[in-house]
Design a protein around this motif. Structure first.
Motif, PDB file in Angstrom:
ATOM      1  N   ASN A   1      44.544  39.975  26.955  1.00 12.70           N
ATOM      2  CA  ASN A   1      44.448  40.462  25.587  1.00 12.70           C
ATOM      3  C   ASN A   1      45.784  41.000  25.077  1.00 12.70           C
TER       4      ASN A   1
ATOM      5  N   LEU B   1      37.915  36.436  20.516  1.00 13.76           N
ATOM      6  CA  LEU B   1      39.050  36.389  21.425  1.00 13.76           C
ATOM      7  C   LEU B   1      38.808  35.354  22.524  1.00 13.76           C
TER       8      LEU B   1
ATOM      9  N   SER C   1      46.839  38.003  22.570  1.00 16.75           N
ATOM     10  CA  SER C   1      46.424  38.425  21.234  1.00 16.75           C
ATOM     11  C   SER C   1      47.442  39.381  20.618  1.00 16.75           C
TER      12      SER C   1
ATOM     13  N   THR D   1      37.789  46.568  25.972  1.00 17.53           N
ATOM     14  CA  THR D   1      38.653  45.540  25.402  1.00 17.53           C
ATOM     15  C   THR D   1      38.094  45.135  24.058  1.00 17.53           C
TER      16      THR D   1
ATOM     17  N   SER E   1      45.471  36.497  16.550  1.00 17.76           N
ATOM     18  CA  SER E   1      46.620  36.200  17.407  1.00 17.76           C
ATOM     19  C   SER E   1      47.745  35.689  16.520  1.00 17.76           C
TER      20      SER E   1
ATOM     21  N   GLU F   1      41.542  41.026  32.134  1.00  9.99           N
ATOM     22  CA  GLU F   1      41.217  41.105  30.710  1.00  9.99           C
ATOM     23  C   GLU F   1      42.374  41.697  29.915  1.00  9.99           C
ATOM     24  N   HIS F   2      42.969  42.778  30.408  1.00 10.17           N
ATOM     25  CA  HIS F   2      44.057  43.398  29.658  1.00 10.17           C
ATOM     26  C   HIS F   2      45.324  42.551  29.683  1.00 10.17           C
TER      27      HIS F   2
END
Length: 657
Positions: free
Chosen positions: A294, A443, A298, A423, A429, A290-291
């Motif tokens: 993101n 997202l 993004s 998150t 973005s 996830e990180h």
């Protein structure tokens, strides 16, 4: 109020965004490696939530996730709760932060503090210190599944200790040293930790803060502790402890314990404003993928960039800051009073560190606006590509102010997420436009919607923010929650099989959205629903008003109930009839006659959590007769005494006793 209407285009996506952004690089990779082409960001998002296995499998491969054993499937079970991501895979989060090939001379951490001089660590320095801390923790008997807890500020030692803990397969949890003893014990005691790291003191602005008595009380309340490590910081030391230098005394090769995808990485805690904090368990794999997604796609971070976002170790944004290392970005750590010596300090640090992404709270930006700060004129912000905003809703005027002050080359990326997912849910973005007063949209990989009370998707109206498809960073569960009973009740009780986040949101036809506050704090008079953020937008435009909080006490018989507005006035301002009348006129004109408060009261401070969130619900419960200690953990508040002023009120519009 702003002359710019909500929804007006403030910034179009630059024509070269696909060529210059990490999201564009990912799209090119999808074309080259998967044969997939998408016309725009909206089409990419639709694919990301309809083909979960295809999307998350591509994230895994694009970022070259390193495993010690392969996965059997990307998503073996898509039920919520209970989704099974990447079963069979073994990996380690810390390996991707400090165990991947990097330029050892590249800066990994830049630390600024009011307690000591700045510190700079390269990726080589950081890896060496993590290896030493790992060896030290291993000598203390820490192994897979053990809990290591920290009463530490936002300093390099905290990052080192967290990554060393993760490298062993042990489980991390932290609290900022501003937290009081009860708040810390309420959190740490749930985990039965074996090692505590702590500081004896620190400086906050020009004030010395001694924490030795608090650490002693915390130690006494955690009978499972076997060792305490004293991290030197500020004046004084902790007796009967192991020194940080001793912990790092032996150099060993840095290796990483392979753990399953959902093996606990760290425990984050809810704010604890309504009882004992929830202990939310996040896993190595979910946080990793996830990180990576993101921060890269993004936030557009890449090797050599600099990420600056003021946070304490108690907020999930600290964990996200550490994850800047995953994409090779340098992380700027700030400890102390973020407004010391003045409002310009965060902009000053952004210029000094050549930050490419700066994060800020809406409250900070609105204060800069109110005080006439001119960041781009005063400081060299030429390295800045994005300004991230999170923590609470940003008023429309904040969108306009940032766009005018920072110019078209800086993307204003307003987002919202939470500790529960560690998150974001909605944000923007580099390849998407920015509309005034609105977050750009969902997202990638996040199938978020607004639901009405019956569980139907709605557009153009306020509804409950929900997520209808699983995400890898949804918690592994809550700590010590047999059968996941508390976990299910927290997120899946209202709409079975659907994650209910607890925010009140409105989506537009184009997919952008506005979050107006927590759904349990939403105002509802005469059938008209209004988020608290819209209320504050009107009230806090007044020069005389420093802060405010609104509470609606519903009538159980179906009447309008009672709407109470509390304001903190600027120095030298008297809250009299003239100011009250002007506030009433502004609220009537800009919102509706239904939202004119029954009473406006002056208070000395607004209760906020240490992450800056206004505590409408605890105040509401106090006004309904509950004791402050029954609704809030005082150590989790910026001002522990701020709730006391709401006790003993007469609820029919009269002044406080």
């Amino acid at each position: 109020m702003s002359a710019v209407a909500e929804g007006r285009l403030l910034r179009a996506a630059p024509p070269d965004a696909r060529r210059t952004s990490e999201l564009g690089r990912y799209l090119d990779w999808l074309h080259d490696r998967r044969g997939l082409d998408f016309a725009d960001a909206g089409e990419l998002w639709r694919w990301s939530v309809t083909d979960l296995s295809g999307f998350w499998g591509s994230v895994w491969d694009f970022f070259d996730v390193r495993t010690h054993s392969p996965y059997r499937a990307v998503l073996e079970d898509d039920r919520m709760p209970g989704a099974r991501w990447f079963p069979g895979a073994t990996l380690n989060y810390a390996e991707h932060a400090v165990g991947r090939p990097r330029d050892a001379r590249q800066v990994a951490i830049l630390a600024y503090s009011q307690t000591r001089d700045p510190i700079e660590l390269t990726f080589g320095d950081l890896a060496e210190q993590v290896g030493r801390a790992r060896a030290g923790l291993r000598r203390l008997g820490v192994g897979r599944g053990d809990r290591v807890v920290a009463y530490l500020p936002n300093i390099p030692e905290t990052v080192v200790a967290m990554l060393a803990t993760a490298s062993l397969g042990a489980i991390w949890a932290g609290c900022a040293p501003e937290f009081g003893v009860r708040s810390v014990v309420d959190r740490f005691a749930q985990l039965r930790p074996t090692v505590l790291l702590a500081v004896a003191a620190y400086r906050y602005g020009d004030r010395e803060v001694d924490r030795r008595d608090d650490v002693a009380a915390i130690r006494a309340a955690l009978p499972t502790l076997r060792h305490v490590v004293d991290v030197p910081y500020g004046n004084g030391s902790l007796p009967g402890t192991i020194g940080w230098a001793e912990l790092l005394g032996t150099a060993e090769p840095l290796v990483f314990e392979p753990v399953p995808f959902d093996h606990p990485l760290y425990v984050l805690f809810s704010s604890g404003t309504t009882g004992r904090p929830k202990a939310i368990v996040h896993g190595h794999g979910g946080i990793l993928v996830e990180h990576l997604k993101n921060l890269s796609l993004s936030w557009d971070l890449r090797p050599g960039d600099r990420l600056l976002w003021f946070t304490t170790t108690a907020w999930m944004l600290w964990n996200v800051l550490v994850s800047g290392l995953l994409v090779g970005a340098g992380t700027v750590l700030i400890d102390g009073n973020p407004l010391y010596p003045d409002l310009e300090e965060q902009w000053r640090l952004a210029a000094q560190t050549r930050a490419t992404l700066v994060g800020a709270s809406p409250g900070y930006l609105m204060a800069c606006r109110k005080h006439g700060i001119e960041p781009a004129r005063r400081f060299d912000l030429s390295a800045l590509r994005q300004l991230g905003v999170a923590g609470s809703p940003l008023p429309l005027e904040g969108f306009v102010w940032v766009t005018e002050r920072l110019g078209p080359d800086v993307l204003l990326n307003v987002g919202s997420g939470g500790t529960d997912l560690c998150t974001g849910i909605v944000a923007g973005s580099p390849m998407q436009p920015v509309w005034a007063g609105e977050m750009t949209g969902n997202l990638l990989g996040v199938d978020a919607r607004a639901f009405d009370a019956a569980g139907n998707t709605i557009v153009g109206e306020l509804g409950e923010l929900v997520i209808t498809r699983p995400m890898p960073s949804m918690p592994v569960g809550f700590w010590n929650d047999p059968g996941d009973a508390l976990y299910r009740a927290a997120y899946f009780e209202r709409y079975p099989g659907v994650w209910c986040h607890g925010d009140w949101i409105r989506y537009t036809e184009r997919g952008s959205c506005v979050i107006t506050g927590r759904s349990d704090a939403t105002l509802n008079r005469g059938g008209v629903r209004l988020g608290t953020a819209e209320f504050y937008r009107v009230v806090e435009e007044f020069a005389e008003v420093v802060d405010s909080l609104v509470v609606h006490l519903e009538d159980p018989d179906g009447g309008p109930g009672e709407l109470l507005l509390f304001i903190v006035a600027d120095d030298g301002v008297t809250v009299g009839d003239a100011l009250r009348d002007r506030l009433v006129r502004a609220l009537r004109t800009n919102l509706s006659p239904r939202h004119v408060p029954d009473a406006i009261h002056a208070v000395t401070s607004i209760p906020r959590s240490r992450t800056g969130k206004k505590l409408e619900v605890p105040v509401k419960r106090i006004l309904l007769g509950m004791a402050p200690d029954a609704v809030a953990s005082r150590g989790a508040l910026l001002d522990p005494a701020s709730l006391d002023q709401f006790t003993g009120w007469s609820l029919r519009g009269s002044a406080a006793p």
